[in-house]
Scaffold this motif. Structure first.
Motif, short mmCIF file in Angstrom:
data_model
loop_
_atom_site.label_atom_id
_atom_site.label_comp_id
_atom_site.label_asym_id
_atom_site.label_seq_id
_atom_site.Cartn_x
_atom_site.Cartn_y
_atom_site.Cartn_z
N TRP A 15 0.55 -0.92 0.18
CA TRP A 15 0.52 0.04 -0.04
C TRP A 15 1.16 1.35 0.27
O TRP A 15 0.92 2.11 -0.55
N ARG A 16 1.82 1.54 1.12
CA ARG A 16 2.92 2.52 1.11
C ARG A 16 3.79 2.77 -0.21
O ARG A 16 4.09 4.05 -0.34
N SER B 82 1.55 4.18 -2.90
CA SER B 82 0.91 5.57 -2.22
C SER B 82 2.51 6.02 -2.30
O SER B 82 2.66 6.85 -1.70
N ARG B 83 3.85 5.85 -2.53
CA ARG B 83 4.98 6.61 -3.01
C ARG B 83 5.24 6.89 -1.14
O ARG B 83 5.83 7.67 -1.33
N ARG B 84 5.46 6.58 -0.73
CA ARG B 84 5.64 6.55 0.67
C ARG B 84 6.78 5.71 1.20
O ARG B 84 7.19 3.98 0.36
#
Lengths: 232, 290, 328
Positions: free
Chosen positions: C309-310, C313-315
């Protein structure tokens, strides 16, 4: 073992000691050391244990005749037994030695499909399935009507099983042939070196053996303490 | 009289077999600080491999002793590989290592069942040792007496290795203080692999030596592992003397317990282990607390 | 929080409805097995996950309760008396077990619990006059609380579900209680806990009792489910299977032991019908989990999902969760 003891004592035999190793015993010597002053030994082991027992029995220098039930000298153990097992006498409801078309078909099938020489476990289960099959046929292939199917099963009587003819008594226990075999080298087939040779057969043996049903059912249930030991 | 004599000799014999099994277990435990729960599996694999070598199915004929040594080498290699590629990944996490050995023991049991089938395999007593030794009224199977000799020879060989060779000195250093051993330049990780292999090989050898008595069957691993545990906990980890004394003591308890107190046989077998863990956690001869 | 409540309620409703959806008795029985082993695994998780004490002897505690139940029933007492006796007996055995085992931690704790487990197994196997040895003891009837029969697979499943939910609730309360927090403290920093004035031994002892109670409850369920108890049910492989469930699912989580129990029971029963080498598979799964996902399936999968997920979302992905043993 209770059945053996009761019959043996009924016919005048004396059972002087009973030893109870656990089902799986890596080393029987603690028990073998207690065997003395008798004419014979009856072993009731199963699985791989008869092999170890016979071997350790011989290597403890014991010479008394050994007899066994069906599991203690099963035909599937023949390839694993050594010469020390020669002379072992056993009673079994199935014997590889039985010369009948049904048994020949069964053994050939086992060799062809599973590359295994069958013993009583395979043969008896195969016979069970024959009974089921016959019951289903008699019930018209319908097992959903339980009462009808059970009635059909109870009246099954077969002659072409690997173990010989079987039928059921009014308590739904099987009546069949019991084979007495002596283990030796004579007659060995299927590449085996040892063979259980049939020396006597008892036909139509029921669960009550020679007792009248009433007398048999009046006995207490067999246990470690019943029948008690006899001193002669 | 012969009852007591036979049981006494058999206790020592069984102790000898247990020593072969547990010496490696003890060294591994002492050095790596983990109980190797695949040790029973190594014993069983050794017996299976040995029986295969002996049967001549591989195209060459071996005698009993060659078969035992070949299977020991093979099991040693398997053990070393397992240490190098599984346990090394988890260095410093003893719990994870114990769990991996538990998992591998499940896998090995099933692989053996796949390879050798469920039927028990009987192994012939090596030629020349099938006879009896008569002492007065008692009769002892010669092979069982021979096992005592084998155990003593292996014990002396191990003792000399540990006390007189460079490898032995490194192992002792590793058992006493792994950090310090590392500091003075001993490659402890490589030592782990060697000792694990050595211990596995010994277990495999024991399996073949035991095979003529115990035969080889599925479940042999589960029968032997607890015995090795009891011996090592009793004697102390990383101690050769401890394994030796522990093996003999357990040999006696195992034999006399079954004959005299059958109902409590296993209770008194495992009781010493609990008592030692509670009262003297380093074992009778071990230098370190677990 | 409301989302969480909704999820829990939906899960419970799904579990209640499960037998009607499944239909076949065989699968309902499998579901009962999963739940009864989940209770067992929860008991082990109390010690392994929250206390950092790895036990390889819990099947012994399970067995004590099971044998007491079978013996009391065989003596002719009713189900209520038998269940009470077996739970009390289980607790007494646990207290003795704990008093011995808690003298140590770490590897030594594993060894002591293993030895104690083997002792209890040895008694079950050899103390014939009480346990009937290999032959085991049969229990012919199941209780009928409030007139509801448990004889059918469905009835038994619903009863097991109720007990399982109670065990889950008890576990959730325990974990959030001061005692649960203190237990986690003794796992991570036993010395500091001691310095802070906590009685580390007593905290572990109480946790052990709770763990033993859950084991005893599952032992009772086991006897009623199989209507039979034999030494095999308390041998080392049974303890190992319980530990496997906890480690595989995720030690120190509520859901982990349940997932682990489902995994093991399904592999043992359902998969074994299709794959002959299921035992190998079980061992391989175990090894793979310990090496590649040491925190267990539930936290591991959660981590993977979050990481994906991260990344999506490019975290920055979070660091790997710590491995077996102490957790933050």
């Amino acid at each position: 073992m209770g059945g053996f003891q009761a019959s043996f004592q009924k016919d005048g035999g004396c059972v002087v000691n009973k030893l109870w190793p656990p089902l799986v015993t890596p080393d029987y010597t603690p028990y073998l050391a207690q065997i003395a002053g008798c004419d014979g030994v009856c072993q009731g082991f199963a699985g791989s244990n008869p092999i170890r027992f016979m071997k350790q029995y011989a290597s403890a220098g014991l010479k008394y005749q050994v007899i066994a039930g069906e599991a203690g000298a099963d035909d599937f153990l023949l390839k694993s037994f050594g010469d020390e097992a020669v002379g072992l006498v056993s009673a079994a409801p199935y014997t590889l030695d039985l010369e009948s078309d049904a048994n020949a078909r069964f053994v050939d099938g086992m060799l062809k499909n599973y590359d295994a020489i069958p013993g009583q476990y395979a043969a008896l289960l195969y016979s069970n399935c024959q009974v089921l099959d016959a019951g289903l046929k008699a019930a018209g292939g319908e097992a959903r009507d339980r009462d009808k199917f059970m009635a059909a099963l109870k009246s099954v009587s077969l002659t072409d099983t690997p173990r010989g003819p079987i039928k059921f008594d009014h308590l739904n226990n099987v009546i069949g042939t019991i084979y007495i075999r002596r283990l030796g080298k004579e007659g060995a087939k299927y590449g085996l070196k040892l063979w259980n040779k049939t020396i006597h057969t008892y036909e139509n043996v029921s669960q009550f053996w020679t007792w009248p049903e009433k007398d048999f059912l009046a006995h207490p249930v067999y246990s470690r303490d019943y029948p008690p030991l006899t001193r002669c | 009289m012969s009852f007591w004599l036979l049981l006494t000799v058999n206790s020592i014999t069984f102790g000898g077999l247990l020593f072969l099994l547990s010496a490696g277990f003890s060294l591994i435990f002492g050095l790596m600080r983990i109980p190797n729960l695949t040790h029973g599996s190594m014993f069983m694999v050794g017996a299976y491999l040995g029986s295969t070598f002996l049967s001549g199915e591989l195209g060459f004929i071996t005698n009993f002793w060659t078969a035992a040594i070949l299977s020991a080498i093979e099991v040693a290699v398997l053990g070393a590989l397992m240490e190098r590629f599984l346990l090394r990944r988890l260095a410093g996490q003893p719990l994870a290592q114990v769990l991996v050995t538990l998992g591998v023991s499940l896998m090995v049991a099933d692989l053996c069942l796949m390879g050798w089938g469920g039927d028990p395999i009987s192994v012939e007593t090596p030629s020349g040792l099938g006879g009896f030794l008569r002492v007065g009224p008692a009769v002892f199977p010669l092979y069982r007496v021979a096992i005592i000799g084998i155990a003593v020879v292996i014990a002396i060989a191990l003792w000399l290795t540990l006390e007189r060779t460079r490898l032995g000195a490194m192992i002792r250093a590793g058992v006493d203080d792994p950090q310090m051993a590392r500091v003075v330049g001993i490659r402890v990780s490589r030592l782990f692999t060697i000792v694990f292999g050595l211990g596995a090989g010994l277990a495999g050898f024991a399996g073949m030596i035991g095979a003529p008595i115990l035969s080889v069957y599925p479940g042999l691993d589960q029968d032997m592992l607890p015995l090795a545990l009891v011996v090592v906990i009793l004697g102390g980890t990383g101690s050769l003397l401890g394994s030796f004394v522990g093996s003999i003591v357990i040999g006696f308890i195992y034999n006399f317990g079954q004959a005299l107190l059958p109902e409590l046989a296993y209770f008194i077998l495992f009781l010493p282990m609990v008592i030692v863990l509670v009262v003297r956690p380093q074992g009778l001869f071990g230098g370190q607390v677990l | 929080m409301t989302l969480r409540c909704a999820a829990i309620i939906i899960a419970i409703l799904a579990l209640i409805a499960a037998p009607f959806a499944i239909g076949q008795d065989y699968y309902i029985n499998i579901a009962s097995q999963i739940l009864l082993y989940a209770v067992f695994a929860l008991g082990i998780d109390v010690l392994v996950g929250y206390g950092g004490l790895v036990s390889l002897g819990h099947a012994g505690l399970f067995g004590v309760a099971a044998y007491i139940l079978a013996n009391v029933l065989a003596a002719g007492y009713g189900h209520a008396v038998a269940i009470a006796a077996s739970l009390i007996g289980g607790l007494i055995a646990t207290a003795a077990f704990a008093a011995v085992a808690l003298r140590s931690t770490g590897i030594s704790f594993i060894m002591i619990t293993l030895a104690l487990g083997e002792i209890i197994w040895g008694l079950a196997y050899r103390w014939i006059s009480v346990t009937n040895g290999d032959n085991g003891i049969s229990v012919t009837t199941r209780p009928a609380p409030f007139g509801l029969s448990l004889a059918s697979p469905r009835g038994f499943y619903e009863a097991t579900l109720v007990i399982f939910l109670l065990a889950m609730a008890a576990m959730a309360i325990f974990v959030r209680s001061p005692l649960g927090a203190a237990l986690a403290g003794t796992r991570d920093q036993p010395r500091r806990m001691n310095a802070l004035g906590y009685h580390v031994w007593m905290i572990r002892f109480l946790a052990f009792l709770f763990s033993g109670l859950l084991s005893a409850v599952s032992g009772v369920l086991f006897v009623y489910y199989n209507q039979f108890i034999s030494p095999q049910a308390l041998a080392l492989p049974a303890s190992a299977a319980g530990l496997l469930m906890v480690i595989a699912g995720g030690a120190g989580t509520l859901l982990g032991p349940v997932v682990g129990s489902a995994l093991v029971v399904i592999v043992q029963n359902v998969v074994s019908a299709y794959i002959e080498r299921w035992n190998f598979m079980l061992g391989a799964i175990f090894v793979a989990i310990v090496i590649f996902m040491p925190e267990g399936l539930v936290p591991g999968v959660t981590r993977l999902v979050r990481a994906t997920w991260r990344t999506a979302s490019r975290r920055r992905p979070r660091a790997m969760a710590p491995s077996l043993g102490p957790k933050p």
